[in-house]
Design a protein around this motif. Structure first.
Motif, short mmCIF file in Angstrom:
data_model
loop_
_atom_site.label_atom_id
_atom_site.label_comp_id
_atom_site.label_asym_id
_atom_site.label_seq_id
_atom_site.Cartn_x
_atom_site.Cartn_y
_atom_site.Cartn_z
N PRO A 123 0.99 -1.05 -0.07
CA PRO A 123 0.14 0.55 0.09
C PRO A 123 0.87 1.56 -0.02
CG PRO A 123 -0.84 -1.84 2.12
CD PRO A 123 0.43 -1.87 1.03
N VAL A 124 0.38 2.41 -0.67
CA VAL A 124 1.24 3.41 -1.15
C VAL A 124 0.37 4.89 -1.11
CG1 VAL A 124 3.51 2.30 -1.67
CG2 VAL A 124 1.69 3.41 -3.63
N LYS A 125 0.98 5.72 -0.44
CA LYS A 125 0.77 7.19 -0.97
C LYS A 125 1.00 7.45 -2.21
CE LYS A 125 -0.77 8.36 4.21
NZ LYS A 125 -0.37 9.32 5.32
N LEU A 126 0.43 8.40 -3.27
CA LEU A 126 1.43 9.04 -4.05
C LEU A 126 2.18 10.56 -3.21
CD1 LEU A 126 -1.53 9.09 -7.32
CD2 LEU A 126 -0.01 7.32 -6.41
N ASN A 127 3.02 9.30 -3.24
CA ASN A 127 4.23 10.68 -3.01
C ASN A 127 5.80 10.37 -2.68
OD1 ASN A 127 5.14 10.25 -0.27
ND2 ASN A 127 3.45 10.70 0.31
N LEU A 128 6.42 10.67 -3.38
CA LEU A 128 8.05 10.16 -3.70
C LEU A 128 8.55 9.34 -2.65
CD1 LEU A 128 10.67 10.42 -5.13
CD2 LEU A 128 10.80 12.78 -4.48
N LYS A 129 8.18 10.06 -1.39
CA LYS A 129 8.80 9.31 0.38
C LYS A 129 8.54 7.92 0.02
CE LYS A 129 9.78 9.67 4.91
NZ LYS A 129 9.19 10.51 6.51
N ALA A 130 6.70 7.98 -0.51
CA ALA A 130 6.53 6.41 -0.48
C ALA A 130 6.41 5.23 -1.07
CB ALA A 130 4.90 6.62 -0.74
N LEU A 131 6.64 6.00 -2.06
CA LEU A 131 7.17 5.12 -3.94
C LEU A 131 8.57 5.01 -3.47
CD1 LEU A 131 4.48 7.03 -6.65
CD2 LEU A 131 4.88 4.52 -5.80
N GLN A 132 9.47 5.53 -2.96
CA GLN A 132 10.45 5.21 -2.64
C GLN A 132 11.26 4.44 -2.14
OE1 GLN A 132 12.18 9.16 -2.27
NE2 GLN A 132 14.28 8.98 -3.84
N ALA A 133 10.24 4.13 -1.08
CA ALA A 133 10.14 3.11 0.59
C ALA A 133 9.89 2.36 -0.33
CB ALA A 133 9.01 3.66 1.27
N ALA A 134 8.70 1.84 -1.08
CA ALA A 134 7.72 0.78 -1.66
C ALA A 134 8.31 -0.41 -2.66
CB ALA A 134 6.73 0.82 -2.49
N ALA A 135 9.69 0.68 -3.65
CA ALA A 135 10.96 0.14 -4.15
C ALA A 135 11.59 0.64 -4.36
CB ALA A 135 10.30 0.70 -5.98
N PRO A 136 12.96 0.65 -3.30
CA PRO A 136 14.01 0.80 -3.74
C PRO A 136 14.83 0.95 -4.11
CG PRO A 136 13.16 -0.78 -1.84
CD PRO A 136 12.05 -0.36 -2.80
N GLU A 137 14.48 -0.39 -5.18
CA GLU A 137 15.41 -0.41 -6.17
C GLU A 137 15.21 0.80 -7.57
OE1 GLU A 137 13.35 -2.04 -5.38
OE2 GLU A 137 13.76 -4.38 -5.02
#
Length: 235
Positions: A191-205
């Motif tokens: 589950p994510v929110k639409l912001n840079l920090k959340a998407l970076q955490a969900a997809a470290p690669e």
């Protein structure tokens, strides 16, 4: 005239026999249970909001679980009641679609771009952690090694205008909500929110690529993030 145009177009594109003419209509008829559209009725003063993703009838493309595409037909997605409504070309009323054999569908939404339309794709939420949600649909905002999925939600709040403890609300209200998920290549659903920090955490690669993507720091909308992910995670 419409039937002739449809037949000519289908022949030119070498459309499979199941999508044209009498066979197409028979396929569509088999997907309906004959129930007319039922719009939620409000209280004495009516309802604010709509149960539909879009109140317009939009051209829809249906994909069955056996992989066979169906003839295009006007559709409405009733998010509140988790169902699809269909308006066959040979009828004036709308019908409830029997979607038990439906894997996905697409809606052609008018938009200002080179093609003049925006194609929105919805599929079953098969990765949902709760079994009850797996038959629902999620919108695919991006599909690559990662998939960005959006679960549309509608909540009905009933009016409370009777009794000594009423809240003063004279209308039923349908509230729009949504949840976002990132499906990783290892099949984990985050589950994510639409912001840079959340998407970076969900997809470290993808963290560095996302950080360097133009507009990522301020991006908020579905379209903005779909475009950013398409740039850092192409198909």
């Amino acid at each position: 005239m419409l039937a002739v145009l449809l037949a000519a177009t289908a022949q030119a594109q070498q459309t499979p026999i199941g999508q044209v003419g009498a066979a197409a209509q028979a396929n569509l008829d088999a997907l309906t249970n004959g129930s007319a559209t039922v719009v939620p009725r409000g209280g004495a003063y009516g309802t604010i909001g709509t149960p539909y993703l879009d109140k317009r009838w939009l051209p829809g493309r249906l994909q069955m679980t056996n992989g066979v595409p169906m003839a295009p037909v006007p559709l409405k997605y009733d998010v509140l009641n988790h169902r699809l409504m269909m308006r066959p070309f040979n009828r004036r009323d709308s019908l409830l679609l029997d979607d038990r054999k439906l894997a996905s569908f697409q809606l052609e939404e008018p938009a200002i771009n080179a093609n003049g339309l925006r194609l929105r794709t919805f599929r079953r939420f098969v990765e949902a952690p709760e079994a009850a949600l797996r038959s629902e649909y999620v919108e695919v905002l991006h599909s690559g090694k990662y998939s960005l999925l959006k679960r549309h939600i509608k909540l009905l709040h009933k009016a409370n205008y009777q009794g000594p403890y009423n809240s003063g609300e004279q209308y039923d209200q349908i509230e729009d909500k949504s949840n976002y998920f990132l499906l990783r290549p290892d099949a984990k659903l985050i589950p994510v929110k639409l912001n840079l920090k959340a998407l970076q955490a969900a997809a470290p690669e993808l963290a560095t690529a996302l950080k360097n993507a133009p507009g990522a720091a301020a991006a908020k909308s579905d379209d903005e993030w779909a475009a950013i992910l398409a740039g850092v995670d192409p198909k």
